[in-house]
Scaffold this motif. Structure first.
Motif, PDB file in Angstrom:
ATOM      1  N   LYS A 145     -15.154  26.636  35.836  1.00 35.07           N
ATOM      2  CA  LYS A 145     -15.277  28.086  35.978  1.00 35.07           C
ATOM      3  C   LYS A 145     -16.700  28.487  36.367  1.00 35.07           C
ATOM      4  CE  LYS A 145     -13.319  29.373  32.034  1.00 35.07           C
ATOM      5  NZ  LYS A 145     -12.744  30.280  31.007  1.00 35.07           N
ATOM      6  N   SER A 146     -17.689  27.764  35.844  1.00 35.49           N
ATOM      7  CA  SER A 146     -19.088  28.081  36.159  1.00 35.49           C
ATOM      8  C   SER A 146     -19.406  27.771  37.619  1.00 35.49           C
ATOM      9  CB  SER A 146     -20.029  27.289  35.231  1.00 35.49           C
ATOM     10  OG  SER A 146     -19.830  27.649  33.876  1.00 35.49           O
TER      11      SER A 146
ATOM     12  N   ALA B  94     -17.733  31.291  31.530  1.00 31.27           N
ATOM     13  CA  ALA B  94     -18.366  30.885  32.788  1.00 31.27           C
ATOM     14  C   ALA B  94     -19.857  31.217  32.722  1.00 31.27           C
ATOM     15  CB  ALA B  94     -17.726  31.584  33.984  1.00 31.27           C
TER      16      ALA B  94
END
Length: 293
Positions: free
Chosen positions: A77-78, A124
């Protein structure tokens, strides 16, 4: 699936807010923020290259650390969040709203902090400095806050030397606003405290907390201990969560019943479920069934 879609939607909103803070406020005026975002802005200004490239390049080493420090879900997600932010920054054409330096620092930090905080809350990371803090904390035991503070101190000193002291000072202001808004986004705006109460009159205090203050309580057994009156017998301990608006009223109520009650107060960042009195609201009282004597 609903939870995942909700997280993705909120991260998208966070990315949009962060991009507004950068493109409409900080970037047009050469102001920095802390962390990787600040390094990217500084390099972009010094080398006259689009910041979107640096947002990706500078974050790469920190994302490598993330692979070893964070869960794979957060890592993925990051990566996607950072790439999306870079793309939006590259293509969006928001115009600067104001030239007032104080407003730029405050509102730039506000939008950027809201975006980063909302993203972190949903799993995130938009800035690699937090990843560095987590990594060093796990391996050296140094607190995340100290790592980020040292990281940004070096960044702002370099900014003062290479650009100007004035830009560095306004950038520090933007960083402070960003950090505070991140905390608010993660911890929430309602300010709760938890109380653990040990008293010989626990039943009476418990009834009054429910009937007068309007909070839910939990009682659990204390198997004994040692205090100023020597060895303590087994007793019930009261655990509750209240809003700060009621803290003085709660202490006065407890003192009126038992001035020698032992009370531990601690911060509560978030609560879910249960019954508690909302800020300036009596809904919590309506949900509770009064305890009869």
């Amino acid at each position: 699936m609903k939870r995942l879609l909700s997280e993705i939607f909120q991260i998208a909103i966070g990315i949009l807010l962060a991009s507004i803070g950068l493109k409409m406020f900080l970037l047009p005026n050469g102001f920095l923020d802390g962390g990787v975002t600040g390094i990217s802005i500084l390099l972009s200004k010094l080398l006259n290259i689009e910041i979107s490239y640096f947002l990706i390049l500078v974050n790469i080493p920190f994302l490598i650390l993330a692979w070893f420090s964070l869960t794979k879900k957060i890592f993925i997600k990051s990566v996607l969040a950072i790439l999306t932010l870079a793309v939006i920054i590259h293509f969006e054409n928001f115009n600067a709203i104001t030239e007032d330096k104080l407003l730029i620092a405050i509102f730039g930090g506000l939008f950027l902090g809201a975006g980063i905080g909302l993203s972190i809350k949903n799993g995130a990371v938009l800035d690699g400095a937090e990843i560095l803090g987590i990594f060093i904390n796990e391996h050296l035991g140094i607190s995340i806050g100290k790592v980020i503070l040292l990281f940004n101190t070096i960044l702002f000193i370099v900014t003062a030397i290479l650009l100007s002291i004035e830009i560095a000072m306004y950038s520090i202001l933007a960083f402070i606003v960003t950090g505070k808004i991140i905390d608010l986004m993660i911890e929430g705006f309602e300010d709760y405290v938890g109380l653990m109460i040990v008293s010989d009159k626990e039943n009476e205090i418990n009834k009054e907390l429910i009937n007068v203050i309007g909070v839910g309580t939990t009682l659990y057994k204390g198997n004994g201990g040692y205090g100023k009156r020597g060895e303590q017998a087994e007793k019930e301990i009261i655990h509750t969560v209240i809003n700060r608006i009621d803290i003085r009223r709660t202490y006065n109520l407890i003192d009126s019943i038992d001035k020698n009650a032992f009370i531990i107060e601690f911060d509560v960042n978030n609560i879910k479920g249960g019954v508690y009195t909302k800020f300036l609201s009596k809904k919590g009282l309506k949900k509770l069934t009064p305890i009869k004597n």
